[in-house]
Motif scaffolding. Structure first.
Motif, PDB file in Angstrom:
ATOM      1  N   PRO A 159     -13.818  25.235 -42.787  1.00 14.23           N
ATOM      2  CA  PRO A 159     -14.444  26.555 -42.968  1.00 14.23           C
ATOM      3  C   PRO A 159     -13.396  27.628 -43.266  1.00 14.23           C
ATOM      4  N   SER A 160     -13.741  28.549 -44.140  1.00 13.33           N
ATOM      5  CA  SER A 160     -12.812  29.644 -44.458  1.00 13.33           C
ATOM      6  C   SER A 160     -12.557  30.514 -43.227  1.00 13.33           C
ATOM      7  N   LYS A 188     -10.354  16.965 -49.095  1.00 17.37           N
ATOM      8  CA  LYS A 188      -9.868  16.921 -50.465  1.00 17.37           C
ATOM      9  C   LYS A 188      -9.154  18.213 -50.856  1.00 17.37           C
ATOM     10  N   SER A 189      -9.336  19.260 -50.061  1.00 13.49           N
ATOM     11  CA  SER A 189      -8.679  20.538 -50.362  1.00 13.49           C
ATOM     12  C   SER A 189      -8.511  21.340 -49.080  1.00 13.49           C
ATOM     13  N   ILE A 190      -7.671  22.365 -49.162  1.00 19.29           N
ATOM     14  CA  ILE A 190      -7.397  23.266 -48.045  1.00 19.29           C
ATOM     15  C   ILE A 190      -7.829  24.667 -48.458  1.00 19.29           C
ATOM     16  N   PRO A 191      -8.633  25.357 -47.639  1.00 19.81           N
ATOM     17  CA  PRO A 191      -9.057  26.711 -48.022  1.00 19.81           C
ATOM     18  C   PRO A 191      -7.875  27.684 -48.040  1.00 19.81           C
ATOM     19  N   GLU A 192      -7.870  28.570 -49.024  1.00 17.15           N
ATOM     20  CA  GLU A 192      -6.794  29.563 -49.146  1.00 17.15           C
ATOM     21  C   GLU A 192      -6.675  30.406 -47.870  1.00 17.15           C
ATOM     22  N   LEU A 241      -4.020  30.016 -45.140  1.00 14.80           N
ATOM     23  CA  LEU A 241      -2.663  30.536 -45.324  1.00 14.80           C
ATOM     24  C   LEU A 241      -2.458  31.872 -44.624  1.00 14.80           C
ATOM     25  N   GLN A 242      -3.540  32.421 -44.037  1.00 21.95           N
ATOM     26  CA  GLN A 242      -3.424  33.685 -43.301  1.00 21.95           C
ATOM     27  C   GLN A 242      -2.946  33.489 -41.866  1.00 21.95           C
ATOM     28  N   LEU A 243      -2.825  32.230 -41.443  1.00 24.10           N
ATOM     29  CA  LEU A 243      -2.488  31.945 -40.036  1.00 24.10           C
ATOM     30  C   LEU A 243      -0.979  32.120 -39.828  1.00 24.10           C
ATOM     31  N   SER A 244      -0.589  33.359 -39.663  1.00 29.05           N
ATOM     32  CA  SER A 244       0.840  33.676 -39.649  1.00 29.05           C
ATOM     33  C   SER A 244       1.557  33.184 -38.397  1.00 29.05           C
ATOM     34  N   HIS A 245       0.806  32.801 -37.340  1.00 24.85           N
ATOM     35  CA  HIS A 245       1.454  32.320 -36.120  1.00 24.85           C
ATOM     36  C   HIS A 245       1.420  30.787 -36.007  1.00 24.85           C
ATOM     37  N   LEU A 246       0.878  30.123 -37.016  1.00 28.49           N
ATOM     38  CA  LEU A 246       0.732  28.663 -36.959  1.00 28.49           C
ATOM     39  C   LEU A 246       2.094  27.980 -36.951  1.00 28.49           C
ATOM     40  N   GLY A 257       0.264  29.051 -52.392  1.00 30.90           N
ATOM     41  CA  GLY A 257       0.784  30.026 -51.436  1.00 30.90           C
ATOM     42  C   GLY A 257       1.172  29.457 -50.091  1.00 30.90           C
ATOM     43  N   PHE A 258       1.424  28.156 -50.027  1.00 31.84           N
ATOM     44  CA  PHE A 258       1.702  27.497 -48.755  1.00 31.84           C
ATOM     45  C   PHE A 258       2.870  28.151 -48.003  1.00 31.84           C
TER      46      PHE A 258
END
Length: 603
Positions: free
Chosen positions: A121-122, A141-145, A148-153, A169-170
């Motif tokens: 889920p986005s 099959k894909s990763i939601p853009e 990439l907002q998870l700055s603490h991951l 943008g990984f």
């Protein structure tokens, strides 16, 4: 609770909403109550096809008990509940995750590995506190853009999915310390990976990469890089300048050479087996002053440089199955070397019995030769008892004294009759016809049936085991790896003394049933075939079987009953397509795997 209050603000009626009954397996209220206190909820292995709505709303809705009992003790004050920070949904049957995951904004750990997810889920991008996300062993099959907002991951586990591309943008995931994208279908890596400067562990193994971006060298914190089983033909020279790198895995690629490592002063392990490396230069090694493990098995290396003695911290050196004909005596000066593997090389100046005595005896021998180097004046090794027949006369000394009949590495389609004629009445115990072009077992081998114990026909083109071989009633060791075998004849049952059989790198699609009926077998080596199933009940009857190597086959499942094979000391299962046991279990070793399998036996 601040995060829960923010979520309630978006849905003000939530506090007074009663929970609706959810379909599917129920989540015990005791677990929910405990989770409200601890902030952790483990729902793994509960056969869930969807996540009950009250799980997503655990920090929003009024608990059921609040409507039934208004006298609370200190331990039951639900209004002082803890925000959920850890949610484990592993090993269920989830095909999707609800966008309602955003109702758990305090989550730091989300584990949904081993499900059937095809997408994410986005709303995951709103979990601003998330530090670990495990979505491995799914069908993504894909990763939601938005991810990439998870700055603490810090930890992102994507291995064993169906990803063919990663978002450009990984590199925005700047806090990442661990990233595993192994066992997917990736053909390239985003150049933005270079921005992951805090990454410590990166696994790209088992993909379809033909090259690595040189910009990976910008990862100044990277300690472990795993590129096993791709299609790499070269390694960018910049990669070899990564000063923090401690472990580098390049196994099972198409490398023809190693790079120089001018800056890898901290590199402790270099694994580059099963490639096509032909030359090992001093330049490849001389800067690796911290190296303790060097694994170069199954390549085409012809010689080892004397400068290998510079690797003073080396503890394990694996050069098995190369084309090395002689060793530098300076190997004997490596003070910490505990394991030296050399089998499968055409070594000409070291007797086979010396190789079998183990690493320390071999190093002692090499040290003794440093003072009186026996290399002749023209730089060629001298004629010894192990000189091959094509280089001088038939070696009668080997036949009469060493009881060895050797005709290996000749690219011969047949073994000359004069080799068998030379044996005459001498009882030969060992036969080595490896590394030729034989398409069948030499028929005259039956003439040796009353004495031969050890036969190597490895690295040939043999497609079937002949009746003659089945008559070698004293045979204890049989090496037929790297041939074209698709089955074994039932007549092999007559080999009642056979203890070790090496069938690796053949074309066997089923486990040869005749092996179950050879009770003396102690080791069955079947790696790199296409075996799809095994019979654990038959294996249990083999009370001397201590080693079973089934790596890199087509096993879709491992029968739990295999755990009852109590004599097994070494069980190797890596590289098969089964989903359980997990790689983490396999990594713990045979005892742990067998214990795990026993725990799965239906009662």
């Amino acid at each position: 609770m601040a995060a829960a209050r923010r979520a309630r603000a978006a849905d003000p009626s939530a506090v007074f909403r009663r929970e609706a009954v959810e379909p599917g397996p129920a989540v015990p209220q005791g677990l929910i109550r405990a989770a409200r206190k601890s902030g952790q909820l483990n729902l793994s292995g509960r056969n869930l096809s969807e996540v009950p709505q009250h799980v997503w709303r655990i920090n929003l809705d009024t608990p059921e008990e609040a409507h039934q009992n208004l006298s609370f003790g200190a331990a039951d004050r639900w209004w002082e509940q803890t925000d959920l920070t850890k949610l484990i949904l592993a090993s269920n049957k989830l095909q999707c995750l609800s966008e309602d995951v955003k109702l758990l904004p305090a989550l730091t750990v989300l584990d949904v590995h081993d499900n059937q997810l095809t997408s994410l889920p986005s709303a995951l991008g709103q979990l601003e506190n998330l530090q670990k996300l495990d979505v491995s062993h799914n069908k993504l099959k894909s990763i939601p853009e938005e991810l990439l907002q998870l700055s603490h991951l810090k930890s992102l586990l994507l291995h064993h999915n169906e990803l063919s591309v990663l978002p450009d943008g990984f590199g925005q995931l700047v806090s990442l310390e661990e990233l595993d994208v192994s066992n997917n279908h990736l053909t390239d890596i985003p150049t933005s990976f270079a921005l992951l400067i805090n990454l410590v562990r990166l696994s790209l193994a088992c993909n379809q990469l033909q090259s690595l971006p040189a910009d990976l060298s910008a990862m100044k914190s990277l300690r472990q890089l795993d590129c096993t089983k791709n299609y790499l033909e070269t390694v960018p020279s910049k990669i070899a300048t990564m000063a923090s790198l401690e472990q580098l895995y390049l196994r099972k690629n198409k490398l023809r050479s190693l790079p120089e490592f001018p800056s890898c002063k901290l590199l402790k392990e270099l694994h580059a087996g099963e490639n096509q490396i032909e030359i090992l230069n001093a330049e490849n090694l001389k800067h690796l002053i911290s190296l303790s493990v060097l694994e170069l098995r199954d390549n085409k290396i012809k010689s080892v440089p004397d400068d290998i003695a510079l690797l003073q911290k080396l503890e394990r050196l694996d050069l098995s199955n190369n084309d090395i004909s002689r060793l530098p005596y300076t190997l004997g000066n490596l003070p910490q070397l505990k394991f030296l593997a050399l089998e499968g090389n055409p070594l000409r100046t070291i007797r086979r019995d010396l190789l079998q005595k183990g690493t320390q005896e071999l190093l002692k021998y090499l040290r003794s030769k440093i003072q009186d180097d026996v290399t002749s004046s023209n730089g060629e090794p001298p004629v010894t008892a192990m000189t091959l027949p094509s280089e001088s006369r038939i070696n009668m000394h080997a036949i009469t004294t060493l009881k060895l009949l050797e005709y290996s590495e000749k690219q011969a389609a047949v073994i000359p009759d004069e080799m068998f004629d030379a044996v005459r009445s001498n009882p030969v115990t060992t036969v080595n016809f490896s590394k030729n072009q034989l398409s069948e077992v030499p028929p005259r081998i039956v003439e040796l049936k009353d004495s031969v114990c050890d036969v190597s026909l490895a690295f040939n083109k043999i497609s079937s085991v002949s009746p003659e071989l089945c008559l070698l009633h004293k045979l204890t060791h049989l090496d037929v790896r790297n041939n074209f075998l698709t089955s074994l004849p039932e007549a092999m049952e007559a080999l009642t003394r056979l203890q070790i059989i090496n069938l690796s790198f053949n074309r066997l699609k089923v486990f040869p049933s005749v092996l179950y009926r050879i009770p003396a077998l102690e080791a069955i080596l079947l790696a790199n075939n296409q075996v799809g199933a095994i019979d654990p009940l038959q294996l249990q009857k083999m009370d001397k079987l201590g080693t079973l190597d089934l790596q890199n086959n087509d096993l879709l499942q491992v029968p739990p009953e295999l755990g009852n094979c109590e004599t097994l000391r070494t069980l190797l299962l890596e590289g098969n397509p089964f989903r359980t046991p997990r790689a983490a279990i396999l990594a713990k070793g045979t005892a742990a795997v067998l214990e795990y399998l026993r725990s799965r036996i239906p009662t």
